[in-house]
Design an enzyme around this catalytic site. Structure first.
Site, PDB file in Angstrom:
ATOM      1  N   THR A  49       0.808  -1.213   0.000  1.00 49.83           N
ATOM      2  CA  THR A  49       0.000   0.000   0.000  1.00 49.83           C
ATOM      3  C   THR A  49       0.845   1.269   0.000  1.00 49.83           C
ATOM      4  O   THR A  49       0.325   2.353  -0.230  1.00 49.83           O
ATOM      5  CB  THR A  49      -0.959   0.018   1.207  1.00 49.83           C
ATOM      6  OG1 THR A  49      -0.216  -0.243   2.395  1.00 49.83           O
ATOM      7  CG2 THR A  49      -2.023  -1.046   1.052  1.00 49.83           C
ATOM      8  N   SER A 149      11.341   9.303   0.707  1.00 50.35           N
ATOM      9  CA  SER A 149      10.969  10.174   1.814  1.00 50.35           C
ATOM     10  C   SER A 149      12.161  10.450   2.730  1.00 50.35           C
ATOM     11  O   SER A 149      13.156  11.011   2.304  1.00 50.35           O
ATOM     12  CB  SER A 149       9.793   9.568   2.577  1.00 50.35           C
ATOM     13  OG  SER A 149       9.273  10.473   3.520  1.00 50.35           O
ATOM     14  N   GLU A 399       0.709  10.781  14.256  1.00 55.52           N
ATOM     15  CA  GLU A 399       1.733  11.234  15.195  1.00 55.52           C
ATOM     16  C   GLU A 399       3.134  11.253  14.597  1.00 55.52           C
ATOM     17  O   GLU A 399       4.024  11.908  15.115  1.00 55.52           O
ATOM     18  CB  GLU A 399       1.727  10.386  16.466  1.00 55.52           C
ATOM     19  CG  GLU A 399       1.482   8.900  16.278  1.00 55.52           C
ATOM     20  CD  GLU A 399       2.644   8.171  15.659  1.00 55.52           C
ATOM     21  OE1 GLU A 399       3.776   8.370  16.110  1.00 55.52           O
ATOM     22  OE2 GLU A 399       2.421   7.398  14.720  1.00 55.52           O
TER      23      GLU A 399
END
Length: 579
Positions: A49, A149, A399
């Site tokens: 995913t 990332s 978070e």
């Protein structure tokens, strides 16, 4: 070398377009390094995913040009059979500043163009949120970002957005993976970029595309609350990533004139030379931007991660030192701020491991708060299903420093989150308040929420902790009674009095324990979550402690009490787990 491995190697070398990757494999063969060859061909980098993510190297277990081409062919085949007008609607592709990202993105574009897809390819590096924005902007069938990332320099990845602008969720992940497996045994179509451009299949996204996102942010009603932005000074780090130009432009557009970028981290650099790990959550990663803020006397020390989809901030305290806000604190501050500006009920969301404080804040403003499994793919797909004209989507966070403001981007967006946070800071300053003052107000209204996380590395002989806990459910944790347990594997919520409820979430190996107060703090409550890591051989435990703030008690006093109590709870819980 065994026959099967030799066949795999020959098949790969007959298809690999990259001389660097081929040379690496040939060097392994020449050295007789069957262990390395076996590892390279031990399987295939799993498409899930989050798309693909792995170390760059040769073979199907790593990120490389052939894996990217096969993945793109599989994605194209799946889109053609599952999305209406997929070829004409096309795919938007962007990439970050890692060493291989441009090449991987160009390979993906050439494969999809050869399959007859219109491809919108950024001409230069692009923050991940802009690609998510571009999916809806172009009404595209899908989006692809080549990025790892905040992973270390040796990693890269291939992230996929569905036609709704959100990350893919089941069943699309498994469907695409099956198509990739087929593509790995077929000829991969490929079209030269000049030919694709000539045929009108390849569109290069230039500055006007970036300006479109900029204008959309500038005209967003949620991001147009300008209250003396010149009163807030802030330092900024792009963490050697691709966020600096857009981040600084958006702040300037909104009137923030005292913004001081960290020059050493401003330009994209795939080596990430000034940080050990390019993740703002890691110790030391924020050192340079905090030093810049201190030198300038700035209120905020802000950072985006390298692809600019996350936002981190340290805030100056009265003594001149800086303290990092947790993702939960930023999320609840932003949620409270945005809800306070909204005239009607709004929808906000959080993940199940994030603080329960946002739910209390939403209730205060007559809003609705939903909770999903961990990951923005769940937050955004769920938001699209739940929002209504009378209760539109407003905000969501997790978070791990991920936030989205409004529905311009259906994924986390560190650029718009930073702007909203700066505007919140300016609004408070104009009222003679600080972020610390606002946090204290929120805590006094809803209770002091203290959160922490502990990861447990799993050894080969470590028992299955989740199954052990299910076989012998605890009635107490750290002296606190378990008043209910949510088991997301079986989707049941069991109360201490025997009642049961069904949980309406996708099944996941997660256990959540809700705890009463203890003898010392009878009016407190706590939550403990146990789940396996999705990417590492670890068990992750998330803790939340909620303490009432009695009148006359200072924030510092409650913080000290919460930290001491949390230490005791964590120690007791960790000791009780099967080892």
């Amino acid at each position: 070398m065994n026959t099967h491995l030799q066949l795999q190697l020959n098949h790969w070398l007959g298809r690999d377009p990259d001389p660097v990757s081929r040379a690496a494999l040939e060097a392994m063969v020449a050295a007789g390094d069957e262990a390395a060859l076996g590892a390279a061909f031990s399987g295939r980098l799993e498409f899930g995913t989050a798309g693909l993510r792995g170390v760059v190297g040769p073979g199907p277990m790593a990120m490389n040009r052939l894996v990217v081409r096969e993945t793109s062919a599989g994605l194209g085949a799946y889109l053609a059979s599952h999305v209406k007008d997929a070829h004409s609607r096309g795919v938007i592709i962007g990439f970050d500043g890692r060493h291989d990202s441009r090449t991987f993105a160009h390979d993906a574009a050439s494969v999809l163009c050869a399959m007859g897809f219109k491809v919108h390819l950024t001409a230069t590096v692009a923050p991940t949120p802009l690609v998510a924005y571009g999916v809806c902007h172009f009404h595209a069938a899908a989006g692809v970002v080549v990025t790892a990332s905040h992973n270390p320099p040796q990693y890269n990845g291939y992230k996929v957005y569905w036609e709704n602008g959100a990350q893919i969720i089941p069943p699309h992940d498994a469907g695409i993976a099956a198509c990739i497996d087929r593509a790995a045994n077929e000829a991969i179509p490929f079209m030269d970029q000049s030919e694709a451009t000539k045929r009108g299949l390849l569109e290069w996204l230039q500055q006007d595309f970036f300006e479109g996102y900029r204008r959309a942010i500038k005209h967003s009603a949620l991001l147009s609350h300008h209250t003396r932005p010149d009163s807030v000074a802030m330092a900024y780090s792009a963490m050697h990533g691709v966020g600096a130009e857009m981040a600084l432009t958006l702040l300037k557009d909104a009137g923030f004139t005292a913004v001081y970028p960290v020059a050493a981290q401003q330009q994209p650099d795939g080596d990430f030379p000034t940080v050990k790990f390019p993740n703002p959550e890691e110790a030391g990663a924020m050192d340079l931007v905090i030093a810049e803020a201190s030198a300038r006397g700035a209120m905020l020390a802000c950072a985006n991660d390298p692809d600019a989809d996350r936002f981190a901030v340290a805030v100056r305290r009265d003594d001149g030192s800086y303290r990092m806000l947790s993702g939960d604190q930023v999320g609840c501050l932003l949620g409270d701020y945005l809800l306070s500006l909204s005239p009607k009920p709004q929808l906000v969301g959080k993940t199940l491991v994030s603080s329960g404080l946002l739910e209390a804040i939403a209730g205060h403003y007559d809003g609705r708060c939903y909770t999903t499994l961990t990951g923005f793919k769940w937050l955004m797909n769920t938001a699209q299903k739940l929002q209504t004209p009378s209760c539109p989507f407003l905000f969501a966070y997790e978070e791990a420093l991920g936030y989205t403001v409004g529905h311009l981007v259906w994924d986390k967006d560190g650029l718009s989150a930073q702007l909203a946070f700066a505007q919140l800071t300016a609004a408070l300053a104009s009222a003679g308040m600080t972020l610390w003052d606002r946090l204290e107000q929120i805590y006094r209204r809803h209770g002091f929420h203290h959160n922490c996380q502990v990861s447990i590395a799993l050894g080969a002989d470590t028992p299955n902790i989740g199954e052990a806990l299910r076989a012998a459910p605890p009635s107490k944790i750290g002296g606190r009674k378990v008043n209910c347990c949510e088991d997301l594997k079986w989707l049941t919520k069991r109360y201490a009095d025997g009642r049961e409820e069904t949980i309406h979430l996708p099944a996941s190996d997660v256990l959540i324990y809700h705890l009463d107060g203890d003898e010392a703090l009878p009016h407190s409550s706590a939550r403990v979550i146990v789940r396996p890591s999705g990417t590492e051989p670890k068990i992750k435990c998330y803790y939340e402690l909620v303490l009432p703030m009695a009148e006359g008690t200072s924030l510092a006093e409650v913080q000290r009490l919460a930290e001491t109590t949390m230490d005791q709870l964590v120690t007791a819980h960790q000791a009780s787990l099967p080892h």
